[in-house]
Design an enzyme around this catalytic site. Structure first.
Site, PDB file in Angstrom:
ATOM      1  N   LYS A   1       0.846  -1.199   0.000  1.00 18.12           N
ATOM      2  CA  LYS A   1       0.000   0.000   0.000  1.00 18.12           C
ATOM      3  C   LYS A   1       0.878   1.245   0.000  1.00 18.12           C
ATOM      4  CE  LYS A   1      -3.769  -2.492   2.171  1.00 18.12           C
ATOM      5  NZ  LYS A   1      -4.381  -2.959   3.419  1.00 18.12           N
TER       6      LYS A   1
ATOM      7  N   GLN B   1      -5.321  -2.166   9.537  1.00 16.57           N
ATOM      8  CA  GLN B   1      -4.890  -3.423   8.910  1.00 16.57           C
ATOM      9  C   GLN B   1      -5.409  -4.612   9.724  1.00 16.57           C
ATOM     10  OE1 GLN B   1      -3.160  -3.427   5.948  1.00 16.57           O
ATOM     11  NE2 GLN B   1      -3.462  -5.644   5.921  1.00 16.57           N
TER      12      GLN B   1
ATOM     13  N   ASP C   1     -11.782   1.605   2.933  1.00 15.87           N
ATOM     14  CA  ASP C   1     -12.018   0.170   2.733  1.00 15.87           C
ATOM     15  C   ASP C   1     -13.509  -0.113   2.520  1.00 15.87           C
ATOM     16  OD1 ASP C   1      -9.667  -1.282   2.607  1.00 15.87           O
ATOM     17  OD2 ASP C   1      -9.454  -1.493   4.775  1.00 15.87           O
TER      18      ASP C   1
END
Lengths: 365, 365
Positions: free
Chosen positions: B125, B169, B192
């Site tokens: 990322k 995460q 997300d």
């Protein structure tokens, strides 16, 4: 789709005497069950289990198609009787709440305009609430009212501690922004369960919505009370509306059915429906589902209720379901009637959601 | 399920030189398209259309099953090339933003612990963000940190105006309440797209989520860029996780596919999958889907990425998809490879969501 018209059905049977043999049956059940649980539906999180996949453990179903003779008659899933049991359970809980803490649940409805259908549904909610001891409040606004007036009514009920459920009676007149106004509804009074947060939590594994939309919740309760196992079954939902089809499919999936949604762009919907062990139809198209749509032995739940003018009926119309009842009763293993199936269960679930909301607000268990 | 491992794939191709022929192709496309739209995916609300049902207008599909010779080879849906085009489009937009208003998008990641997989994903990322000009921030917390420490990091990024996307995460160590912490994530930085409000708005007709989860969004974009029509197709999703299977099914339905979800309790999953025109698999079971699961001519999108130890590979392991690629390429009309299919698209969608979030925050169009 005239889904809200299911409440109309309720009008017919709600006139009957309230204490019946089933009331007593429900009362004895509540004595047996120390948790005072009115519904058979479990919490959704309690259903969660890990999706453990292995190539070798793929579930296989070799059950052959059931054969029916020409004299086969499907079981009628009597939502009217089940709803009466549930309502009597709610009435007892409301009574217990009143005696314990001097409070009762409150349900508020905001009605804009004077649509005949809407007036009927609201009247049914009023009768239903008052029969179980739920306080019923209503704000009626004129057809040409401003968005601000609706928002003010919503805000007033949101702030009112004696109101635990708020319903904005849909549809609203066209000049009002339905999505925007619904977005203002306090999450913990959204007894219809239509707020995106409730829908999101209904969809997501590991989460629990504050309220499950009443019609899907009523359908599941009806299946569970009929002893029908949902886990592993192939379920097909006809219709994908935000208020029935969509939450119905999400709820069936939380119960581990393998779910398919049929909508207006589905090709060969009859063939897709024919795969269903459990078929739930909420299209709002009278007699859409006929014999060739049904797998022999299927469970058929008919949410469709289209009013059709009929001067011989009490209110000038009668309700027609999505399913050809005559044909279904020869092929299915069980079927809900219209009226008297899902409709009464929907109203009972609204009352149940309101009771649960009040229990949360008063920390009453 | 190791869905997040899709990002690993990206590591391989991200090392390549950034400006390629596809970069130039994307640039020329952006000149042709005055709206500077990077993706082909339309807004969901723009797809909404009334489900007009009539008994007579039931859609029928009589197309026969496609025949394939023994020499048939499926088209490879190259996510790597498509993602590169998208990333170059994002890079151009970030450059335009910087030149116009002196700002760039910011992406923040909170990483708890030192899991090898998580470290790899976060590194990818970081590389991905920096290559397109997105500012990358990270907070690393020890495995035994308190819930309060994670919440404080979240709050700090929530209040930071130069951060437009926050990623927690996953998975978190067991002593931390994932649901509770995720619930604290600011809705307008939830790149997300896992917040219940975003999932609810993804599900409901007439509504638009702020962010669509990256993997499902990447799959749809991959289909659209391959010229595959979704409307009316029978789509089957294998897996119902909150981060892939569930939002994938909801998104396919918004695109008017007829959707079925297969999960671990589905009976005869091979037969259900065999009905699919579009099969999207996210079970995380290597080689689960073999020839007999596939309808001839199906479109197969493989989201599964299970790492398998392999000392001969650069990082000591290689990735295996859910689909037997060799078998699929003989039966399907198109198939995504693993790696190089959905993985690169997922990372590209994360960057796209972050860019869109920054555009909203800066009111930059």
């Amino acid at each position: 789709m005239k889904v809200q018209s299911v409440a109309v059905l309720w009008q017919i049977w709600s006139r009957k005497s309230f204490v019946t043999s089933s009331t007593l049956r429900a009362f004895s059940t509540s004595l047996i069950n120390p948790s005072n649980s009115i519904l058979m539906s479990p919490s959704l999180v309690s259903l969660d289990c890990p999706d453990t996949w292995t190539s070798g453990s793929v579930q296989s179903d070799r059950s052959s198609v059931q054969k029916y003779t020409s004299k086969h008659v499907a079981q009628i899933l009597d939502g009217k009787v089940m709803a009466e049991e549930i309502r009597s359970g709610i009435a007892l809980e409301v009574k217990r709440m009143k005696e314990s803490i001097g409070q009762v649940p409150g349900l508020a409805v905001i009605l804009v305009g004077q649509q005949r259908d809407s007036l009927t549904y609201v009247r049914n909610k009023k009768i239903g609430s008052e029969e179980v001891g739920i306080k019923f409040l209503m704000t009626m606004l004129p057809d040409n009212c401003t968005e601000n007036e609706v928002c003010k009514a919503l805000q007033s009920y949101s702030e009112n501690p004696s109101v635990h459920g708020i319903i904005l009676q849909l549809p609203l007149p066209r000049h009002l922004d339905e999505g925007k106004i619904l977005g203002l509804l306090t999450l913990d009074k959204d007894v219809d369960g239509f707020h995106p947060v409730n829908i999101g939590n209904l969809a997501m594994l590991g989460r629990e919505p504050l309220f499950i939309p009443c019609t899907p919740k009523g359908c599941i309760e009806l299946l569970l009370r009929s002893g029908i196992d949902i886990k592993g079954k192939k379920a097909v939902v006809i219709g994908r509306s935000n208020i029935v089809g969509l939450p119905m499919s999400l709820l069936l999936q939380r119960h581990h059915a393998t779910v398919t949604i049929i909508h207006a762009y589905t090709k060969n919907p009859d063939k897709v429906a024919h795969e269903a062990d459990i078929l739930i139809t909420a299209a709002g198209v009278p007699n859409l589902v006929c014999r060739n749509w049904l797998k022999p032995g299927a469970i058929v739940v008919d949410v469709g209720t289209t009013p059709v003018e009929d001067p011989e009926c009490e209110h000038g119309y009668r309700l027609i379901g999505d399913v050809c009842f005559e044909e279904a009763s020869k092929v299915a293993s069980a079927v809900t009637p219209v009226p008297g199936g899902v409709g009464p269960m929907t109203v009972a679930m609204l009352l149940h959601n309101t009771l649960e909301s009040a229990k949360r607000a008063f920390k009453f268990s």
